[in-house]
Design a protein around this motif. Structure first.
Motif, PDB file in Angstrom:
ATOM      1  N   LEU A  89       0.850  -1.177   0.000  1.00  0.00           N
ATOM      2  CA  LEU A  89       0.000   0.000   0.000  1.00  0.00           C
ATOM      3  C   LEU A  89       0.889   1.231   0.000  1.00  0.00           C
ATOM      4  CD1 LEU A  89      -2.459  -1.177   2.813  1.00  0.00           C
ATOM      5  CD2 LEU A  89      -2.801  -1.371   0.343  1.00  0.00           C
TER       6      LEU A  89
ATOM      7  N   CYS B 269      -4.291   5.992  -2.070  1.00  0.00           N
ATOM      8  CA  CYS B 269      -3.560   4.800  -1.626  1.00  0.00           C
ATOM      9  C   CYS B 269      -3.625   3.778  -2.758  1.00  0.00           C
ATOM     10  CB  CYS B 269      -4.177   4.231  -0.360  1.00  0.00           C
ATOM     11  SG  CYS B 269      -3.521   2.610   0.135  1.00  0.00           S
TER      12      CYS B 269
ATOM     13  N   ALA C 158      -2.912   0.245  -4.184  1.00  0.00           N
ATOM     14  CA  ALA C 158      -2.738  -1.100  -3.640  1.00  0.00           C
ATOM     15  C   ALA C 158      -2.252  -2.050  -4.723  1.00  0.00           C
ATOM     16  CB  ALA C 158      -4.060  -1.601  -3.071  1.00  0.00           C
TER      17      ALA C 158
ATOM     18  N   MET D 108     -10.705  -2.093   3.084  1.00  0.00           N
ATOM     19  CA  MET D 108      -9.659  -1.090   3.133  1.00  0.00           C
ATOM     20  C   MET D 108     -10.117   0.088   3.980  1.00  0.00           C
ATOM     21  SD  MET D 108      -8.111  -1.188  -0.705  1.00  0.00           S
ATOM     22  CE  MET D 108      -6.580  -0.390  -0.161  1.00  0.00           C
TER      23      MET D 108
END
Length: 124
Positions: free
Chosen positions: A4, A22, A24, A33
């Motif tokens: 992440l 963010c 991923a 999440m």
């Protein structure tokens, strides 16, 4: 290996807005999440949770000001933060876990994977 990577932090005056991202990678299935934050001298606290489209959850302190979202195509979790106040100053972390019980969604120990954090500073 789930990774992440947060971005989008910065300094803003009270009343301003920021958008955190963010990205991923390494997720082979749907994960829960979330965004957490930690201010100096304070415990890490849950801010917002994304389970799936239409299923989100917010800490009382940010309801009506922050919006969490997810772009499946970009594998990116977002946090839109409006009407920021100095009390929002903290390092913001992205977190993920394969499953999280509803009652644990805003607890840091429910999450397995964490980003490195991004600093948000709000001046008065």
């Amino acid at each position: 290996q789930v990774q992440l990577v947060e971005s989008g932090g910065g300094s803003v005056e009270a009343g301003g807005s920021l958008r955190l991202s963010c990205v991923a990678s390494g997720m082979t299935d749907r994960y829960v999440m979330a965004w957490f934050r930690q201010a100096p001298g304070k415990e890490r606290e849950g801010v917002a949770v994304f389970v799936s489209d239409g299923i989100t959850r917010y800490a009382d302190s940010v309801k009506g000001r922050f919006t969490i979202g997810h772009d499946n195509a970009q594998n990116t979790l977002y946090l839109e933060m409006n009407r920021l106040s100095p009390e929002d100053t903290a390092i913001y972390y992205c977190a993920a876990a394969p499953q999280v019980l509803w009652e644990s969604q805003l607890r840091p120990n429910a999450y397995d994977y964490w980003g490195q954090g991004t600093q948000v500073t709000v001046s008065s």
